[in-house]
Design a protein around this motif. Structure first.
Motif, short mmCIF file in Angstrom:
data_model
loop_
_atom_site.label_atom_id
_atom_site.label_comp_id
_atom_site.label_asym_id
_atom_site.label_seq_id
_atom_site.Cartn_x
_atom_site.Cartn_y
_atom_site.Cartn_z
N LEU A 45 0.83 -1.19 0.00
CA LEU A 45 0.00 0.00 0.00
C LEU A 45 0.87 1.25 0.00
N HIS B 147 -0.05 -0.95 -4.61
CA HIS B 147 -1.45 -0.56 -4.60
C HIS B 147 -1.51 0.92 -4.27
N THR C 70 -3.31 3.43 -3.02
CA THR C 70 -4.54 3.47 -2.22
C THR C 70 -5.11 4.85 -2.01
#
Length: 141
Positions: free
Chosen positions: A52, A63, A65
């Protein structure tokens, strides 16, 4: 988080109806998976496969986010150069067409300046803040 989609019985109409009835909200649905029993959710994805907003030599899948700093919506993401590298490769290999990017811009999913940023990112010193513009140049040339 791993889910066995083949065994899940998700009725989108019921899910939306329950949200409208305030049985749960979006965050409870997406982050707590409140419509599932705990036994239906497995928390077994290693961090490097769902990093993340983090990138290092162990990262396998990043990712993005934070919606407000995703590379396609804002140019200040410190790891944005990774996304741009992939976009440059996909365009060069014909796996992504400029028209597809243009359509996403028209739909409001990508920032209006994205095509220009892709085209000229190698010329703009401050393009992604501290995200490593030199890496874009090194990895795409």
């Amino acid at each position: 988080m791993l889910l066995d989609c083949g065994s899940l019985v998700w009725d989108i109409e019921n899910i939306i109806s329950d949200m409208d009835a305030e049985k749960y909200d979006y965050e409870q649905l997406m982050y707590d998976m409140c419509i599932l029993e705990e036994s239906e959710v497995k928390y077994g994805v290693p961090f490097e496969w769902n990093s993340l907003e983090h990138y290092d030599s162990e990262t396998r899948l990043i990712h993005y986010t934070d919606v407000y700093t995703q590379p396609w919506t804002e140019c200040g993401n410190k790891n944005g150069y990774l996304w741009f590298n992939e976009v440059h490769l996909m365009l060069a290999n014909g796996l992504l067409k400029e028209e597809a990017i243009r359509k996403e811009i028209e739909l409001g999913y990508f920032r209006p300046s994205l095509l220009r940023d892709i085209k000229y990112s190698h010329l703009i010193h401050f393009f992604c803040g501290d995200c490593g513009i030199r890496k874009i140049l090194q990895e795409t040339n």
